[in-house]
Design an enzyme around this catalytic site. Structure first.
Site, short mmCIF file in Angstrom:
data_model
loop_
_atom_site.label_atom_id
_atom_site.label_comp_id
_atom_site.label_asym_id
_atom_site.label_seq_id
_atom_site.Cartn_x
_atom_site.Cartn_y
_atom_site.Cartn_z
N CYS A 13 0.82 -1.23 0.00
CA CYS A 13 0.00 0.00 0.00
C CYS A 13 0.85 1.27 0.00
O CYS A 13 0.36 2.35 -0.34
CB CYS A 13 -0.96 0.00 1.18
SG CYS A 13 -2.14 -1.35 1.09
N HIS A 16 -3.10 7.56 1.88
CA HIS A 16 -3.50 6.25 1.36
C HIS A 16 -4.89 5.94 1.93
O HIS A 16 -5.15 6.15 3.11
CB HIS A 16 -2.50 5.18 1.80
CG HIS A 16 -3.01 3.79 1.62
ND1 HIS A 16 -3.55 3.37 0.42
CD2 HIS A 16 -3.09 2.74 2.48
CE1 HIS A 16 -3.93 2.10 0.56
NE2 HIS A 16 -3.67 1.70 1.80
N ASN A 26 -10.04 0.22 -0.53
CA ASN A 26 -8.58 0.31 -0.48
C ASN A 26 -8.02 -0.25 -1.78
O ASN A 26 -8.09 -1.45 -2.02
CB ASN A 26 -8.09 -0.50 0.74
CG ASN A 26 -6.58 -0.46 0.90
OD1 ASN A 26 -5.86 -0.03 0.01
ND2 ASN A 26 -6.11 -0.94 2.04
N1 ACO Z 1 -18.80 -8.00 8.58
C1 ACO Z 1 -19.31 -8.30 9.78
N2 ACO Z 1 -18.56 -8.70 10.82
C2 ACO Z 1 -17.24 -8.80 10.61
C3 ACO Z 1 -16.64 -8.51 9.36
C4 ACO Z 1 -17.48 -8.10 8.33
N3 ACO Z 1 -17.02 -7.80 7.11
N4 ACO Z 1 -15.31 -8.70 9.47
C5 ACO Z 1 -15.08 -9.10 10.75
N5 ACO Z 1 -16.24 -9.15 11.42
C6 ACO Z 1 -16.45 -9.54 12.80
C7 ACO Z 1 -15.37 -10.42 13.36
O1 ACO Z 1 -15.57 -11.77 13.00
C8 ACO Z 1 -15.50 -10.20 14.83
O2 ACO Z 1 -16.57 -10.96 15.30
P1 ACO Z 1 -16.49 -11.66 16.75
O3 ACO Z 1 -16.37 -10.52 17.71
O4 ACO Z 1 -17.78 -12.39 16.82
O5 ACO Z 1 -15.28 -12.52 16.70
C9 ACO Z 1 -15.91 -8.72 14.91
O6 ACO Z 1 -16.43 -8.37 13.61
C10 ACO Z 1 -14.77 -7.81 15.24
O7 ACO Z 1 -13.68 -8.16 14.39
P2 ACO Z 1 -12.35 -7.34 14.37
O8 ACO Z 1 -11.44 -7.85 13.32
O9 ACO Z 1 -11.81 -7.27 15.76
O10 ACO Z 1 -12.96 -5.94 13.94
P3 ACO Z 1 -12.30 -4.53 14.00
O11 ACO Z 1 -13.10 -3.61 14.77
O12 ACO Z 1 -10.82 -4.61 14.29
O13 ACO Z 1 -12.45 -4.09 12.48
C11 ACO Z 1 -11.10 -3.93 10.50
C12 ACO Z 1 -11.86 -4.85 11.44
C13 ACO Z 1 -12.07 -3.02 9.82
C14 ACO Z 1 -10.38 -4.77 9.46
C15 ACO Z 1 -10.09 -3.11 11.35
O14 ACO Z 1 -9.31 -3.95 12.15
C16 ACO Z 1 -9.22 -2.28 10.51
O15 ACO Z 1 -9.64 -1.32 9.92
N6 ACO Z 1 -7.93 -2.61 10.45
C17 ACO Z 1 -7.01 -1.92 9.60
C18 ACO Z 1 -6.77 -2.83 8.49
C19 ACO Z 1 -6.71 -2.15 7.17
O16 ACO Z 1 -7.17 -1.06 6.91
N7 ACO Z 1 -6.05 -2.86 6.30
C20 ACO Z 1 -5.92 -2.43 4.98
C21 ACO Z 1 -4.66 -2.91 4.45
S1 ACO Z 1 -3.35 -2.18 5.29
C22 ACO Z 1 -3.28 -0.71 4.76
O17 ACO Z 1 -3.64 -0.41 3.66
C23 ACO Z 1 -2.80 0.27 5.74
#
Ligand code: ACO
Length: 325
Positions: free
Chosen positions: A115, A252, A282
């Site tokens: 990224c 980004h 993204n």
């Molecule tokens: N829809 C519904 N529920 C979901 C989804 C979805 N698409 N994805 C995960 N969940 C659930 C999980 O299973 C979990 O359920 P549980 O509590 O029953 O186990 C719950 O939601 C929470 O999951 P987390 O992964 O802890 O959710 P979080 O609040 O951390 O959000 C996310 C996830 C959006 C990916 C977040 O961690 C994030 O934004 N991380 C940054 C990652 C990113 O942006 N990466 C891009 C690539 S890197 C870059 O470009 C910088």
């Protein structure tokens, strides 16, 4: 004494025509529009058509940038294409772009920093232009992440989209002050201790397959804001500028919460943030030039505006650039 700088003459972008909404995704994986919007700010993303490759999209974006810059493809002697989703393991997709543009002189290569790829590619092209080895460059970010997603993994497949963006950089002798147009600084970082937090589980020398994207979302989130703000502060220090000098923040586009968190920590007003993650998702190395092209097309960005680019991604890699448009 003058200084050789890389001036941005123009930019362009390309998005595949197919739009995949959150509602569409909710029909195939256990997710909802509400969950995706609340956690990421994403409403929809574009997905490449069957047979539509990274280099196809890169060529569209490159042609748009050349036309916006009003320069002929034959004046380009360097192409740096940032991508983690090349058409083939080799040759570089950049040489396909070069051939499609009818260019047979100069050099073209791919650069892989996930990224952060566009910021790393800007740094590479800027260094080569300032060395005097080349005079005019196309810097492109292009990705087909849809091809490396596990479409059954709701934790990752909702986050990404496809697209391409490009800029034309021209080497010019300028006064050497921070009022100059062009790239004022690019700061790059990486730390491979984090390599297993965001990766693709395949590759030519390991599995012999392409593989799928895997991510520890919370870990990425936890590091993102601190890494981004550190490298941006470094860029301010290197140029003697401050956040008050920035006209547009073009981050980004990973996640609206990371963008807003970084802007808040840096003290950047919400009205100065260019956001496209809601419509593009993204798009990895394509996201910054896509956002730039958006804000240039609607005339938010004006000549001599100071632009702040930043990115963070797999590796981890991260970087920031200050550019006067
Ligand atoms: N829809 C519904 N529920 C979901 C989804 C979805 N698409 N994805 C995960 N969940 C659930 C999980 O299973 C979990 O359920 P549980 O509590 O029953 O186990 C719950 O939601 C929470 O999951 P987390 O992964 O802890 O959710 P979080 O609040 O951390 O959000 C996310 C996830 C959006 C990916 C977040 O961690 C994030 O934004 N991380 C940054 C990652 C990113 O942006 N990466 C891009 C690539 S890197 C870059 O470009 C910088």
């Amino acid at each position: 004494m003058t200084v050789r700088r890389s001036v941005m003459l123009g930019c362009g972008s390309y998005l595949p025509s197919r739009i995949l909404t959150n509602a569409d995704l909710a029909r195939t994986v256990d997710t909802s529009d509400e969950w995706i919007v609340q956690r990421t700010g994403i409403h929809e993303r574009h997905i490449a058509a069957p047979g539509e490759t990274t280099s196809h999209m890169a060529v569209h974006a490159a042609r748009a940038a050349l036309s916006h810059a009003r320069v002929d493809a034959q004046s380009i002697d360097l192409i740096v294409l940032a991508t983690s989703t090349p058409d083939n393991t080799f040759p570089a997709s950049a040489v396909s772009v070069q051939a499609d543009l009818g260019i047979t002189h100069g050099a073209a290569f791919d650069l892989q920093a996930v990224c952060s790829g566009f910021v790393f590619a800007l740094a590479a092209a800027d260094g080569l232009l300032r060395s005097g080895a080349f005079s005019r460059a196309l810097v492109i970010g292009a990705e087909t992440f849809s091809r490396i997603l596990d479409w059954t993994d709701r934790g990752t497949c909702v986050l990404f989209g496809d697209g391409a963006g490009a800029v034309v950089l021209d080497a010019q002798e300028l006064a050497g002050t921070r009022k100059d147009r062009g790239i004022l600084t690019v700061r790059l970082r990486s730390d491979g201790r984090h390599k297993s937090k965001l990766y693709v589980d395949g590759g030519p020398s390991s599995t012999g397959t392409v593989g799928h994207l895997r991510m520890e979302g919370r870990e990425v989130f936890r590091h993102a804001v601190a890494m981004i703000t550190d490298v941006v502060e470094e860029a301010f220090k290197a140029t003697g500028t401050t956040v008050a000098d920035v006209d547009w923040f073009i981050p980004h586009q990973a996640n609206k919460r990371i963008i807003d968190g970084s802007a808040h920590k840096l003290g950047i007003a919400p009205g100065k943030i260019v956001t496209t993650v809601d419509r593009h998702g993204n798009t990895s190395s394509a996201s910054i030039p896509l956002a730039l092209a958006d804000a240039v097309a609607d005339r938010r960005i004006k000549r001599d505006d100071l632009l702040l680019f930043e990115a963070m991604g797999g590796g981890f890699t991260w970087g920031a650039a200050l550019v006067r448009w």
